[in-house]
Design an enzyme around this catalytic site. Structure first.
Site, PDB file in Angstrom:
ATOM      1  CE  LYS A 258      84.586  54.621  54.800  1.00 38.62           C
ATOM      2  NZ  LYS A 258      85.510  55.604  54.748  1.00 38.62           N
ATOM      3  NE  ARG A 332      94.746  54.595  49.036  1.00 29.32           N
ATOM      4  CZ  ARG A 332      94.924  55.946  49.431  1.00 29.32           C
ATOM      5  NH1 ARG A 332      96.044  56.242  49.801  1.00 29.32           N
ATOM      6  NH2 ARG A 332      93.855  56.436  49.929  1.00 29.32           N
TER       7      ARG A 332
HETATM    8  N1  BES Z   1      85.530  54.948  50.045  1.00 26.30           N
HETATM    9  C1  BES Z   1      86.539  55.955  50.855  1.00 26.30           C
HETATM   10  C2  BES Z   1      86.466  57.148  50.275  1.00 26.30           C
HETATM   11  C3  BES Z   1      85.087  58.080  50.372  1.00 26.30           C
HETATM   12  C4  BES Z   1      85.048  59.035  51.160  1.00 26.30           C
HETATM   13  C5  BES Z   1      84.218  58.093  49.487  1.00 26.30           C
HETATM   14  C6  BES Z   1      83.732  59.976  51.280  1.00 26.30           C
HETATM   15  C7  BES Z   1      83.014  58.510  49.481  1.00 26.30           C
HETATM   16  C8  BES Z   1      82.934  59.641  50.432  1.00 26.30           C
HETATM   17  C9  BES Z   1      87.924  55.401  50.938  1.00 26.30           C
HETATM   18  O1  BES Z   1      87.968  54.018  50.910  1.00 26.30           O
HETATM   19  C10 BES Z   1      88.491  56.022  52.142  1.00 26.30           C
HETATM   20  O2  BES Z   1      88.185  55.597  53.109  1.00 26.30           O
HETATM   21  N2  BES Z   1      89.450  56.701  52.087  1.00 26.30           N
HETATM   22  C11 BES Z   1      90.330  57.192  53.057  1.00 26.30           C
HETATM   23  C12 BES Z   1      91.768  57.097  52.851  1.00 26.30           C
HETATM   24  C13 BES Z   1      92.591  57.687  54.051  1.00 26.30           C
HETATM   25  C14 BES Z   1      92.316  56.820  55.110  1.00 26.30           C
HETATM   26  C15 BES Z   1      94.052  57.586  53.527  1.00 26.30           C
HETATM   27  C16 BES Z   1      89.701  58.932  53.170  1.00 26.30           C
HETATM   28  O3  BES Z   1      89.770  59.533  52.011  1.00 26.30           O
HETATM   29  O4  BES Z   1      89.470  59.438  54.092  1.00 26.30           O
HETATM   30 ZN    ZN Z   2      87.800  53.143  52.892  1.00 27.53          ZN
END
Ligand code: BES
Ligand code: ZN
Ligand code: ZN
Length: 476
Positions: A258, A332
């Site tokens: 991230k 997921r």
């Molecule tokens: N935990 C995150 C989602 C999230 C984003 C929670 C912002 C709280 C605030 C999740 O694991 C994630 O990173 N999802 C990705 C998925 C993508 C890479 C397909 C996302 O939503 O960017």
């Molecule tokens: Zn994630």
């Protein structure tokens, strides 16, 4: 801590007096002119006068209707904040004008807001701040309704305790709540209750073939676990609600790292699991006649030599192979194994999964509406009813065959991320394939679990305890 009691006669003797005032109410005309210029009884307005050492506090309720559960909860929270601001430790709350408008049932919402408004996130400083004990006496309740109100207060008190359990866990810094700490916290929470807690440690997960959970959890030296909770409060009934909550105690994204500015919230990626815990806590404390089994996969998502890499293919508990397209789509994966487990081994009859799953849901719905997918009209409609009773907002998002296609892989049974569009739908549909044919509902609370700037009066900066009350109402 706020204690709420009912009071009949000697209301005037208790001391400070708190009045809920409707917009354009006659009460306003009796106030001194100076107060009337700034106080019209609009929702959440407040003013006070002091007469003979007694404080008379007025809080506006506007033109509130009984359906406006959020509005009533906000009034409750406003009361809590005013008691704190004015340092009132004991007062009589005249509910008359609110009950007149909204009937007695609205007291549950008022009490919920009052108790939630009192919440303060734990601070990690050396300064000790003593928590004040305050008592609010509810006046104006008919004698024959008093028992009903008292049991409603007690029930709400336990539900709010559950919300606070969730908030505390989500607010806990990542280094204070590693997967092992989280597991211990759950064991402590349910010790001596009717909830059976079973912990599957890493070795057991390996023996069981929980490959997807292990693939994510192996990224960290803090080992993964899965906690199973069983609350069987209605043994004669074959219906068992299955709850699955994402428990990632820290989500760096893994090798699909991230960016720095998205890192601050990563400790809150276990809010789904926390919501399930809060709801089950409320159910057992209130001795609800219902059956719930919960599976909480708990782990971290980090960078290490044993982390997943994009392009990897892994297996899963349900047997499906998964192509890893993005290591940040870890939620997921762990949910898939927990969902398969609960379907195959715990014989649940319906299934709900809840997770801070996608950034996309935040873009779509913001911080006050949760995203929902479901394959079952009946389950959706019970959920919708529960959400309405809880005063929480959700939107059901549609999906079709074309979306299901988006998670098809050319080299494995399924892949863990779709194209750049409809991220909330593809994340949900990935999980749906593991729920097999059971009635299934999926909540994405990535937007609602955490607020940097509170949306509602009964929230504070940080964890919201989102969905605890809705889950409680759905399962009870
Ligand atoms: N935990 C995150 C989602 C999230 C984003 C929670 C912002 C709280 C605030 C999740 O694991 C994630 O990173 N999802 C990705 C998925 C993508 C890479 C397909 C996302 O939503 O960017
Ligand atoms: Zn994630
Ligand atoms: Zn995550």
């Amino acid at each position: 801590m706020i204690h709420i009691k009912t009071i009949q006669k000697e209301a005037e003797m208790v001391g400070h007096q708190l009045n809920l005032v409707q917009e354009e109410s006659e009460v306003i005309h009796k106030l001194p002119t100076l107060l009337r210029t700034n106080f019209k009884g609009k929702a959440l307005e407040s003013t006070y006068i002091i007469v003979n050492e007694t404080l008379h506090l007025y809080i506006g309720v506007g033109k509130i209707e009984k359906e406006d559960k959020i509005g009533i909860k906000e009034i409750g929270a406003k009361i809590a904040k005013e008691l704190e601001r004015l340092n009132i430790d004991q007062c009589v709350l005249h509910t008359g004008e609110l009950i007149e408008r909204c009937e007695i049932g609205c007291l549950a919402d008022l009490v919920e807001g009052l108790l939630l408004g009192d919440y303060m996130p734990k601070k990690y400083t050396n300064q000790v701040k003593e928590e004040k004990e305050r008592t609010v006496y509810l006046a104006g309740i008919e004698v024959e309704k008093e028992e009903e109100v008292q049991s409603l207060i007690e029930e709400m008190h336990h539900v709010v305790e559950g919300v606070k359990v969730a908030r505390d866990l989500v607010n806990a810094p990542g280094n204070h709540l590693r997967p092992g700490d989280f597991v211990k916290a759950i064991q402590n929470l349910f010790e001596g209750t009717q909830v059976e807690v079973q912990v599957f440690d890493k070795e057991m997960l390996q023996n069981m073939g929980m490959e997807a959970l292990l693939a994510v959890g192996d990224s960290s030296v803090y080992k993964p676990s899965m906690v199973v909770l069983r609350y069987l409060g209605d043994k004669g009934n074959a219906d068992v609600m299955g709850l699955v909550g994402k428990g990632v105690t820290c989500d760096t994204g893994g090798y699909c790292l991230k960016p720095a500015n998205s890192m601050l919230g990563i400790k809150g990626d276990m809010a789904g699991a926390a919501a399930v815990l809060g709801a089950v806590y409320g159910l057992v404390k209130n001795q609800r006649r219902t059956n719930v089994v919960a599976a909480l996969p708990i782990c971290e998502n980090r960078i290490s030599e044993s982390s997943l890499l994009p392009g990897d293919v892994i297996s899963s508990y349900g047997g499906k192979t998964i192509e890893i397209v993005n290591t940040d789509a870890e939620g997921r994966l762990i949910l898939a194994d927990a969902v398969s487990y609960i379907v195959k081994e715990e014989k649940v009859t319906r299934i709900l999964d809840i997770a801070t799953l996608t950034g996309a849901v935040v873009g779509m719905l913001g911080f006050s509406i949760g995203g929902v997918l479901s394959n079952d009209e009946k389950l959706w409609s019970s959920f919708e009813k529960a959400a309405t009773q809880a005063g929480e907002r959700y939107l059901r998002i549609p999906y079709y065959k074309e979306h299901e296609k988006m998670v098809e892989s050319t080299i494995a049974d399924i892949k863990n991320a779709g194209a750049s569009c409809c991220g909330t739908i593809t994340a949900g549909l990935f999980i749906k394939t593991f729920a097999e044919e059971l009635p299934w509902i999926h909540l994405d609370i990535a937007g609602t679990a955490w607020v940097d700037a509170p949306v509602f009066e009964y929230q504070s900066k940080g964890a919201t305890g989102a969905s605890v009350t809705t889950l409680y109402k759905l399962c009870q």
